[in-house]
Design an enzyme around this catalytic site. Structure first.
Site, short mmCIF file in Angstrom:
data_model
loop_
_atom_site.label_atom_id
_atom_site.label_comp_id
_atom_site.label_asym_id
_atom_site.label_seq_id
_atom_site.Cartn_x
_atom_site.Cartn_y
_atom_site.Cartn_z
N GLU A 1 -28.15 -37.42 -8.97
CA GLU A 1 -28.32 -36.62 -7.75
C GLU A 1 -29.41 -37.18 -6.84
O GLU A 1 -30.42 -36.54 -6.55
CB GLU A 1 -28.58 -35.16 -8.12
CG GLU A 1 -27.36 -34.54 -8.76
CD GLU A 1 -27.55 -33.13 -9.26
OE1 GLU A 1 -26.61 -32.32 -9.13
OE2 GLU A 1 -28.63 -32.83 -9.80
N GLU B 1 -20.87 -34.11 -15.74
CA GLU B 1 -21.29 -32.74 -16.03
C GLU B 1 -20.09 -31.83 -15.82
O GLU B 1 -19.38 -31.94 -14.82
CB GLU B 1 -22.45 -32.28 -15.14
CG GLU B 1 -23.75 -33.03 -15.34
CD GLU B 1 -24.86 -32.53 -14.42
OE1 GLU B 1 -24.76 -31.39 -13.92
OE2 GLU B 1 -25.82 -33.29 -14.20
#
Length: 1003
Positions: free
Chosen positions: A409, A485
């Site tokens: 991220e 994820e």
């Protein structure tokens, strides 16, 4: 003005070049872990550097354990954020309020410390910036918290007494690169070691150990500075470094983690190491190891301990790996930083695929539209490269590491490309992963987070919406797909795992994923009266925090497996055991056994069958399953059912006349077969007999409630003052509510639709339109009101008509309770008719009943042993189960709906206490049977409203009542605390409903 060192974007000063980590050699080493002197200041420059001198008196200082975090040892406080930085975003500057810990270690150099060669001081992990002195001589500075840094200290080291001084700043320029979703925990949290480097010792070495699956041969080459020799006694290898040797070997995989012991010898040092032969490549749009597509059954793992934070010992790391293997997990993503290197040794040994992720995340810049993002600012590129190099050089010799990950991220930028280019040039033997740039310019995999089931299916079909750039789109469609994820394991959940797994097994492009995440990061705390609980964001007075979002793991903080981990283990079983063809009278049913391993056969497993009637095991034994290679299946006949023609009698009575638990009469009952695959011998991660996979199939069916219902029975209801009696039951004449059954005082049952919202019910704040928890509150489902319309007692029983509705809306549920009785048993038939525009699902639909607190012992026949909900029920095994009310609770860090048992045919609650403190039946109990449909059973010592109001487990106080929910239906769980919500098939849509239950006092 030049920046201070802790605001300098340069990664370090005067540190040595990164190199491979190894725990053991014949060179001297001196661990410096232990109790150090410590003082804390609130700013970076509160004190001078006098403390670094030999003669400085630190008698007034505190003490701290290294490795450790000072905020977990009584100095300052931890803080949790997910995305936002807990300081003003003005890179690379940090605020004046910068907690700074001075550490001082006085140690004696052993008298036998060698005089020649060099000595190196190694730090394996310091958060977030350190300045180091030895005997008053400044060695240098470094940033990069979860990465190793070394200094040459030969000139500063002296015989006898030495003083090591380290100043650690919580905030630095490096903090902008470490905005991972976890606690901010400053300190020296990994090992500190003094290493002697003899003349001619190993400066660095790289193991190349590929495997050719077509020939069965491995090729070994070890590059080393300086030159030396490599010996592998088991393979008869004795070769010079830099020389390639090819010969037949057994390959390393996560399923068959074959390692060979080896020695690397140079003129000055001998280093033992282990070799795993394997080849990783992307071919035909698939990620393959040793020529075969692999499927990740993985988890994300932050390093965490509820008392020590990121300072993990080897025993804890070993337990993590053992728990993963026991629950069929085969892969781990080291979110979002390299782990302690000893963890990777364990992954090599036990067998886990590893995605090794760099210590990099800049998520907080998303709050600024990514303006100023360091990964797209060339000033930061040297620091990014440094982090990539330190990870790769440290971990390059681990066969378990099959993918390098740039970080997490960080948006997109040229700095990421620089990292990827360097890694690919340095190590072309492994692919590179990065998720946050959907064009995948720097990634060899198409990686996503929390893609919905529908989207995953499109990706599996290579039919996902195209990118605008045709060339980038074509490249991405050719890449294998992973969910780095998915299935957010926050609180109760995650739901929808089975549906994801079916997609992974259907589409070869979909190569599995990594559940977020491994463990809840709750920090152990105690109330003033000594009761333990786990703290989360906001419990330490943080100005900026993200609450209990830090508790989203498959393990509770104390490493107790959650129901989510049990469910995941069942869903990802490497052996699938399913019903085959049913058997007719006198013939055998079959069970279908499928080998879902990628590499392993089934020789390490034994198979067992057992037959249960009404939950009682009446027969069992070994089951002969033919050898099955990966991907193969076989229909295996089961022995004839006990009591059928040709079957052999067991020590039990005929299964069809098995006695009832609770002393009831013998009767016929439901027959089930259970087949288990268990370890045939002890393994390093579990004992012989450990269940790897299981399946159930039906034999002779039985009515849902076991004994016949009471639908044809009648019994008159009579008014007696303010009460109505019906057989053994007493009702309130005004409300029609049951108050007593025989000698047992009761409260209810009454219709109930509320549950304490789960984290997944509450959903993520960026999904405001689809979160059920807030929607249910907005419509008042947490404060439903009951209005009695009629109470009609007659010759055929009691009819109570009510309307159950929330305030302020036109919504309602017209509910009728029809009571009848026969032979001391009481039947309740419930009908529900919705009124108004119900355009959202219900949390639950059933009745809530209060029984005396003494009834704390529960036996039930149905799903168990643990909790289950409509989309988390794969692990629910039908059987005869026993528990206490207290043990039926799942102590989620933030209390929420939990503890339901699925498919219950009947349940009994009993009082098992007696005056002497022993156990045994004492006082009346209560039996509940399903009459038309199986029900969901929940029992707890507090109401759903009290559960909803609690912030921590210590807020829950047992009352004088056990509250029992008997639900006709439940809403699913989903994964919306970060991912998709409940799939349509598992939503509790509002519609007319009917269900019936039978109550009695057991013998």
């Amino acid at each position: 003005m030049s920046p201070t060192y802790y605001e300098d974007v340069s990664p370090s000063t005067r540190t040595l070049a990164p190199r491979a980590w190894y725990a053991v050699s014949d060179a001297k080493r001196l661990p410096l872990n232990g109790v150090w002197a410590f003082r804390l200041s609130s700013t970076a420059d509160s004190f001078g550097t006098e403390f670094t001198e030999d003669g400085y008196d630190s008698a007034g200082w505190d003490e701290i354990t290294v490795p450790g975090h000072w905020v977990l040892q009584g100095h300052g406080a931890p803080a949790y954020t997910n995305v936002r930085y807990p300081f003003p975003v003005d890179p690379p500057r940090v605020p004046d309020e910068n907690p700074t810990g001075d550490h001082r270690c006085v140690f004696d150099l052993p008298a036998d410390w060698p005089g020649g060669g060099e000595t190196v001081l190694r730090f394996d992990g310091v958060e977030s910036c350190a300045r180091v002195w030895l005997n008053g001589q400044e060695l240098g500075t470094f940033q990069g918290s979860r990465l190793p840094h070394e200094f040459g200290v030969t000139s500063a080291l002296r015989p006898g007494r030495n003083v090591l001084a380290v100043r650690v700043h919580q905030w630095s320029a490096g903090s902008y690169l470490e905005d991972q979703d976890m606690w901010w925990l400053p300190g020296i949290f990994r090992d500190v070691t003094l290493l002697h480097r003899p003349e001619g010792s190993v400066d660095d070495y790289t193991v190349h150990s590929s495997y050719d699956h077509t020939s069965g041969e491995g090729t070994l080459r070890v590059d080393c500075r300086p030159q030396g020799r490599v010996t592998v006694p088991e393979l008869g290898i004795d070769a010079a470094t830099g020389e390639s040797v090819t010969l037949p070997v057994e390959p390393w995989t996560a399923e068959t983690p074959r390692l060979y012991d080896a020695l690397l010898t140079t003129a000055g040092e001998t280093v033992p190491f282990r070799i795993g032969f394997r080849t990783v490549l992307i071919e035909d749009g698939q990620l393959k190891v040793n020529g075969k597509r692999i499927l990740f059954r993985g988890v994300n793992r932050h390093e965490f301990h509820p008392e020590h934070g990121r300072a993990l010992d080897e025993a804890t790391m070993r337990l993590d790996v053992q728990l993963m293997k026991r629950h069929n997990i085969n892969a781990v993503r080291t979110s979002h930083c390299p782990p302690h290197p000893a963890f990777l040794d364990l992954c090599d040994e036990f067998g886990l695929w590893v995605v090794d992720e760099c210590d990099l995340e800049t998520h907080g810049f998303s709050e600024l539209g990514w303006q100023g993002n360091p990964v797209d600012d060339e000033r930061w590129t040297p620091a990014l490269r440094d982090r990539a190099e330190r990870m790769v050089e440290r971990d390059k010799n681990h066969p378990s590491v099959v993918i390098w990950s740039l970080g997490n991220e960080c948006g997109s930028g040229a700095g990421l490309s620089a990292m990827s280019r360097w890694i690919r040039e340095r190590d072309p033997s492994r692919p590179v992963h990065y998720e946050n740039d959907q064009k995948c310019p720097d990634s060899d995999l198409y990686s996503r987070m929390y893609a919905s089931h529908d989207e995953v299916e499109l990706i599996g079909q290579r039919k996902e919406p195209p990118l605008e750039d045709a060339a980038a789109d074509a490249r991405r469609r050719a890449l294998p797909f992973v969910l780095c994820e998915y299935a957010h394991a926050m609180g109760n959940g995650p739901g929808g795992l089975s549906e994801y797994q079916r997609l992974f097994e259907t589409y070869e492009r979909c190569q599995g994923g990594f559940v977020w995440e491994w463990i809840d990061h709750g920090l152990l705390r105690h109330t003033d009266d000594g009761r333990a609980y786990f703290a989360y964001g906001g419990d330490f007075g943080e100005e900026v925090h993200d609450g209990n979002f830090v508790c989203d793991g498959l393990l509770l903080p104390d490493r107790t497996p959650s129901p989510g981990l049990t469910e995941f283990a069942k869903v990802i079983e490497p052996v699938r055991i399913e019903p085959g063809s049913p058997g007719s009278h006198g013939s055998s049913a079959t069970v279908l056994v499928r080998n879902l391993y990628d590499f392993a056969g089934l020789s390490h497993l034994d198979f067992e069958w057992s037959c249960q009637v009404q939950g009682e095991t009446v027969a069992g034994g070994p089951l002969a399953v033919p050898p099955l290679r990966p991907g193969e299946s076989a229909a295996v006949p089961l022995p004839p059912a006990p009591g059928s023609a040709g079957s052999e009698r067991t020590a039990h009575a005929d299964a069809r006349t098995a006695p009832q638990p609770g002393g009831g009469p013998s009767r016929s009952g439901e027959t089930l077969w259970t087949v288990r695959a268990v370890l045939a011998r002890d393994s390093p991660w579990a004992a012989k007999g450990h269940t790897v996979a299981w399946g159930q199939l039906s034999g002779a069916p039985a009515p849902a409630g076991g004994r016949p219902g009471l639908r044809g029975a009648t019994g008159p209801a009579r008014h007696e003052g303010e009460s109505i009696t019906l057989g053994p039951a007493v009702f309130d004449a005004a409300s029609g509510v049951l108050t007593r059954l025989g000698p047992l005082a009761l409260t209810g049952p009454r219709l109930d639709v509320w549950r304490a919202p789960t984290d997944n019910d509450n959903g993520a704040p960026w999904q405001p339109e689809t979160r059920n928890g807030p929607l249910w509150r907005r419509h008042g489902l947490h404060r439903m009101r009951h209005r009695t319309d009629t109470v009609a007692a007659g010759a055929d029983g009691l009819l109570v008509r009510t309307r159950v509705a929330p305030a302020g809306t036109g919504l309602g549920l017209r509910t009728a309770y029809r009571w009848s009785t026969s032979g001391g048993r009481l039947r309740l038939a419930v009908t529900v008719e919705p009124e108004g525009g119900w355009d959202f699902p219900l949390p639950r639909l059933g009745v809530r009943l209060g029984v005396p607190a003494a009834l704390g012992d529960v036996t039930w026949y149905g799903g168990g042993p643990g909790e289950a909900y409509p989309d988390t029920r794969a692990a629910s095994m039908t059987g005869l189960w026993h528990s206490t009310v207290d043990n039926m609770q799942t102590p989620y860090v933030r209390p929420q709906e939990n503890g339901a048992r699925a498919d219950v045919r009947w349940a009994e609650l009993r009082d098992t206490s007696d005056a002497s403190g022993g156990t045994g039946p004492h006082g009346p109990g209560l039996r509940i049977e399903a009459d038309t449909h199986r029900f969901w059973l929940t029992a707890r010592r507090w109401t759903s409203e009290e559960l909803d109001a609690a912030e921590h487990t210590t807020d829950l106080v047992a009352g004088e009542t056990v509250w029992v929910n008997l639900d006709h239906a439940q809403h699913g769980i989903g994964s919306q605390s970060c991912g998709p919500g409940v799939l349509p098939a598992h939503q509790l849509t509002v519609a007319p409903a009917e269900f019936a239950l039978v109550f009695s006092i057991p013998d």
